[in-house]
Design a protein around this motif. Structure first.
Motif, PDB file in Angstrom:
ATOM      1  N   HIS A  56      -0.601  -0.974 -10.479  1.00  0.00           N
ATOM      2  CA  HIS A  56      -1.000   0.095  -9.563  1.00  0.00           C
ATOM      3  C   HIS A  56      -2.526   0.190  -9.612  1.00  0.00           C
ATOM      4  CE1 HIS A  56       3.009   2.399 -10.481  1.00  0.00           C
ATOM      5  NE2 HIS A  56       3.135   1.104 -10.722  1.00  0.00           N
ATOM      6  N   ASN A  88       0.845  -1.195   0.000  1.00  0.00           N
ATOM      7  CA  ASN A  88       0.000   0.000   0.000  1.00  0.00           C
ATOM      8  C   ASN A  88       0.872   1.234   0.000  1.00  0.00           C
ATOM      9  OD1 ASN A  88      -2.923  -0.610   0.302  1.00  0.00           O
ATOM     10  ND2 ASN A  88      -2.160  -1.829   2.021  1.00  0.00           N
ATOM     11  N   GLY A  89       0.355   2.302  -0.565  1.00  0.00           N
ATOM     12  CA  GLY A  89       1.064   3.575  -0.505  1.00  0.00           C
ATOM     13  C   GLY A  89       0.259   4.649  -1.184  1.00  0.00           C
ATOM     14  N   THR A  90       0.719   5.880  -1.071  1.00  0.00           N
ATOM     15  CA  THR A  90       0.107   7.015  -1.744  1.00  0.00           C
ATOM     16  C   THR A  90       1.103   7.518  -2.769  1.00  0.00           C
ATOM     17  OG1 THR A  90      -1.175   7.566   0.208  1.00  0.00           O
ATOM     18  CG2 THR A  90      -0.927   9.293  -1.440  1.00  0.00           C
ATOM     19  N   TYR A  91       0.808   7.268  -4.033  1.00  0.00           N
ATOM     20  CA  TYR A  91       1.709   7.597  -5.136  1.00  0.00           C
ATOM     21  C   TYR A  91       1.108   8.744  -5.931  1.00  0.00           C
ATOM     22  CZ  TYR A  91       4.527   6.866  -9.371  1.00  0.00           C
ATOM     23  OH  TYR A  91       5.375   7.023 -10.443  1.00  0.00           O
ATOM     24  N   SER A  93       7.614   3.196  -0.471  1.00  0.00           N
ATOM     25  CA  SER A  93       7.961   4.297   0.421  1.00  0.00           C
ATOM     26  C   SER A  93       7.188   5.535   0.011  1.00  0.00           C
ATOM     27  CB  SER A  93       9.469   4.581   0.356  1.00  0.00           C
ATOM     28  OG  SER A  93       9.758   5.806   1.003  1.00  0.00           O
ATOM     29  N   ASN A  94       6.289   5.998   0.897  1.00  0.00           N
ATOM     30  CA  ASN A  94       5.545   7.226   0.618  1.00  0.00           C
ATOM     31  C   ASN A  94       6.464   8.435   0.547  1.00  0.00           C
ATOM     32  OD1 ASN A  94       2.808   6.293   0.446  1.00  0.00           O
ATOM     33  ND2 ASN A  94       2.882   5.928   2.639  1.00  0.00           N
ATOM     34  N   GLU A  98       8.939   4.942   7.711  1.00  0.00           N
ATOM     35  CA  GLU A  98       9.939   4.882   6.644  1.00  0.00           C
ATOM     36  C   GLU A  98      11.062   3.915   6.971  1.00  0.00           C
ATOM     37  OE1 GLU A  98       9.766   6.027   3.480  1.00  0.00           O
ATOM     38  OE2 GLU A  98       7.736   6.441   4.145  1.00  0.00           O
ATOM     39  N   PRO A 141      -4.143   7.216  -3.282  1.00  0.00           N
ATOM     40  CA  PRO A 141      -3.956   5.987  -2.512  1.00  0.00           C
ATOM     41  C   PRO A 141      -3.932   4.780  -3.449  1.00  0.00           C
ATOM     42  CG  PRO A 141      -5.852   7.225  -1.698  1.00  0.00           C
ATOM     43  CD  PRO A 141      -5.399   7.883  -2.957  1.00  0.00           C
ATOM     44  N   GLN A 201       8.662   7.922  -2.595  1.00  0.00           N
ATOM     45  CA  GLN A 201       7.873   7.627  -3.794  1.00  0.00           C
ATOM     46  C   GLN A 201       8.562   6.573  -4.663  1.00  0.00           C
ATOM     47  OE1 GLN A 201       4.533   9.477  -4.841  1.00  0.00           O
ATOM     48  NE2 GLN A 201       4.827   8.891  -2.711  1.00  0.00           N
TER      49      GLN A 201
END
Length: 131
Positions: free
Chosen positions: A55, A34-37, A80-81, A127, A41, A84
């Protein structure tokens, strides 16, 4: 009890994305992250047979993009948010290797040889990277 089925929202329909290979087989997903790219989200899904990371937009469930990896990736996937970037492992390499990947190009930014064999999981807590 009535209403929407458990795990769904009223008025929402489940959307499925299927990409079949040349033999017509459904893809095998090896790892999720999961991440915010780019402010969206995302759920990332690793398909090692083709070295692709899909994605999926978590808000819509739709396929938003694909990263074609320039390295072999089998075992683990993280995002890694802050940076990125994607992190993927290759436990078929000897020794095992962890790659940091640019999700736009699929190119390796960095690689690290793992101190142990069979690194099957990659995750970020905050992180901090865990393998």
């Amino acid at each position: 009890s009535g209403g929407a089925p458990r795990g769904t929202r009223e008025g929402c329909r489940r959307r499925e994305v299927s990409r079949r290979d040349s033999a017509g087989a459904a893809p095998t997903i090896d790892a999720l992250a999961n991440g915010t790219y780019g402010g969206v989200p995302m759920l990332f899904a690793l398909r090692p047979a083709t070295n692709e990371v899909y994605h999926f937009d978590r808000n819509t469930g739709l396929l938003a993009g694909t990263t074609n990896l320039a390295v072999n990736a089998v075992g683990g996937l993280g995002f890694s948010n802050a940076r990125q970037t994607l992190f993927v492992s290759d436990f078929n390499a000897s020794p095992d290797v962890l790659y940091e990947i640019n999700p736009a190009s699929g190119a390796a930014i960095a690689s690290n040889v793992m101190p142990a064999d069979d690194v099957l999981g990659v995750d970020l807590v905050g992180e901090r990277l865990f393998v």
